[in-house]
Design a protein around this motif. Sequence first.
Motif, mmCIF file in Angstrom:
data_model
loop_
_atom_site.group_PDB
_atom_site.id
_atom_site.type_symbol
_atom_site.label_atom_id
_atom_site.label_comp_id
_atom_site.label_asym_id
_atom_site.label_seq_id
_atom_site.Cartn_x
_atom_site.Cartn_y
_atom_site.Cartn_z
ATOM 1 N N UNK A 150 31.709 58.048 35.217
ATOM 2 C CA UNK A 150 32.928 57.253 35.191
ATOM 3 C C UNK A 150 33.729 57.507 36.460
ATOM 4 N N UNK A 151 34.245 56.438 37.057
ATOM 5 C CA UNK A 151 35.102 56.647 38.224
ATOM 6 C C UNK A 151 36.403 57.316 37.784
ATOM 7 N N UNK A 152 37.147 57.834 38.716
ATOM 8 C CA UNK A 152 38.429 58.453 38.358
ATOM 9 C C UNK A 152 39.333 57.443 37.637
ATOM 10 N N UNK A 153 40.247 57.957 36.842
ATOM 11 C CA UNK A 153 41.134 57.123 36.037
ATOM 12 C C UNK A 153 41.903 56.122 36.891
ATOM 13 N N UNK A 154 42.302 56.505 38.071
ATOM 14 C CA UNK A 154 43.052 55.600 38.966
ATOM 15 C C UNK A 154 42.196 54.374 39.309
ATOM 16 N N UNK A 155 40.907 54.594 39.603
ATOM 17 C CA UNK A 155 40.019 53.465 39.915
ATOM 18 C C UNK A 155 39.788 52.593 38.677
ATOM 19 N N UNK A 156 39.660 53.218 37.516
ATOM 20 C CA UNK A 156 39.506 52.457 36.275
ATOM 21 C C UNK A 156 40.717 51.564 36.051
ATOM 22 N N UNK A 157 41.907 52.121 36.263
ATOM 23 C CA UNK A 157 43.142 51.335 36.111
ATOM 24 C C UNK A 157 43.189 50.186 37.108
ATOM 25 N N UNK A 158 42.711 50.430 38.340
ATOM 26 C CA UNK A 158 42.675 49.362 39.342
ATOM 27 C C UNK A 158 41.753 48.227 38.902
ATOM 28 N N UNK A 159 40.597 48.585 38.312
ATOM 29 C CA UNK A 159 39.657 47.573 37.820
ATOM 30 C C UNK A 159 40.305 46.753 36.705
ATOM 31 N N UNK A 160 40.969 47.435 35.772
ATOM 32 C CA UNK A 160 41.618 46.740 34.660
ATOM 33 C C UNK A 160 42.730 45.838 35.177
ATOM 34 N N UNK B 220 42.980 38.416 37.324
ATOM 35 C CA UNK B 220 42.060 37.273 37.380
ATOM 36 C C UNK B 220 42.143 36.439 36.096
ATOM 37 N N UNK B 221 42.317 37.091 34.941
ATOM 38 C CA UNK B 221 42.468 36.355 33.683
ATOM 39 C C UNK B 221 43.748 35.528 33.689
ATOM 40 N N UNK B 222 44.829 36.092 34.241
ATOM 41 C CA UNK B 222 46.086 35.344 34.352
ATOM 42 C C UNK B 222 45.913 34.131 35.262
ATOM 43 N N UNK B 223 45.152 34.301 36.367
ATOM 44 C CA UNK B 223 44.899 33.175 37.274
ATOM 45 C C UNK B 223 44.088 32.090 36.573
ATOM 46 N N UNK B 224 43.088 32.498 35.799
ATOM 47 C CA UNK B 224 42.272 31.534 35.055
ATOM 48 C C UNK B 224 43.136 30.752 34.075
ATOM 49 N N UNK B 225 43.989 31.452 33.343
ATOM 50 C CA UNK B 225 44.883 30.795 32.389
ATOM 51 C C UNK B 225 45.809 29.819 33.093
ATOM 52 N N UNK B 226 46.360 30.228 34.235
ATOM 53 C CA UNK B 226 47.260 29.367 35.006
ATOM 54 C C UNK B 226 46.539 28.101 35.473
ATOM 55 N N UNK B 227 45.315 28.260 35.967
ATOM 56 C CA UNK B 227 44.538 27.103 36.430
ATOM 57 C C UNK B 227 44.223 26.167 35.263
#
Length: 191
Positions: free
Chosen positions: A12-22, A28-35
């Motif tokens: 597992x990557x460090x927690x900071x990287x996991x948070x960045x991925x999330x 990206x989900x917000x952008x999809x919803x907006x589109x």
Amino acid sequence: KETSFLNFEISLPPLKEQNNVVTLWRKSQDNITSIKDRIAVITQEVEHGLLKQIGLEIEPPSLQRGAFTLLWSDLERWDTFFYRKDFVALRHSLSRIKRKKLGELAHFISRPWHHNNFPDGFFNYVEISSVDKEVGIFSSKTVKIKDAPSRATTLICEGDLIISTTRPYLGAIAIVPVAYDHHVCSSGFAL
């Protein structure tokens, strides 16, 4: 030796990287919803504009509570859903616009295909489920002539308008683009 998925080690990557991925995924989900929201608004504006051009004003659905009465002479159908205020308004609106029968505006033809149209023994077949009113024809399948479905009856050419006469709720209407020129379509289409 047996391998168990339970014994796999996953780094597992460090927690900071996991948070960045999330965070990136949520953005990206917000952008999809907006589109999707913008597409819905544009689609509604186009439909409203088109209806306005032909003289139709469609009221939003209205819930009718309680009892209502009709004159016996006005009774066309037994279901009360048919008499919703917005449906009645739509019928009145439709009765006021100029209209012609489709047969007066378009020339329907029959163009059967023949085995000699396809010397290699195969043809591309467009089914009703391969057509969508939003994108037009989006697929076809290659079929051996000897295995041709009984509904594969009509040769289509670039520029033809095909309209589904079966399952009209699918909206299978399209102008044939060059990519589907010289394909065969289902007898469920009017040409």
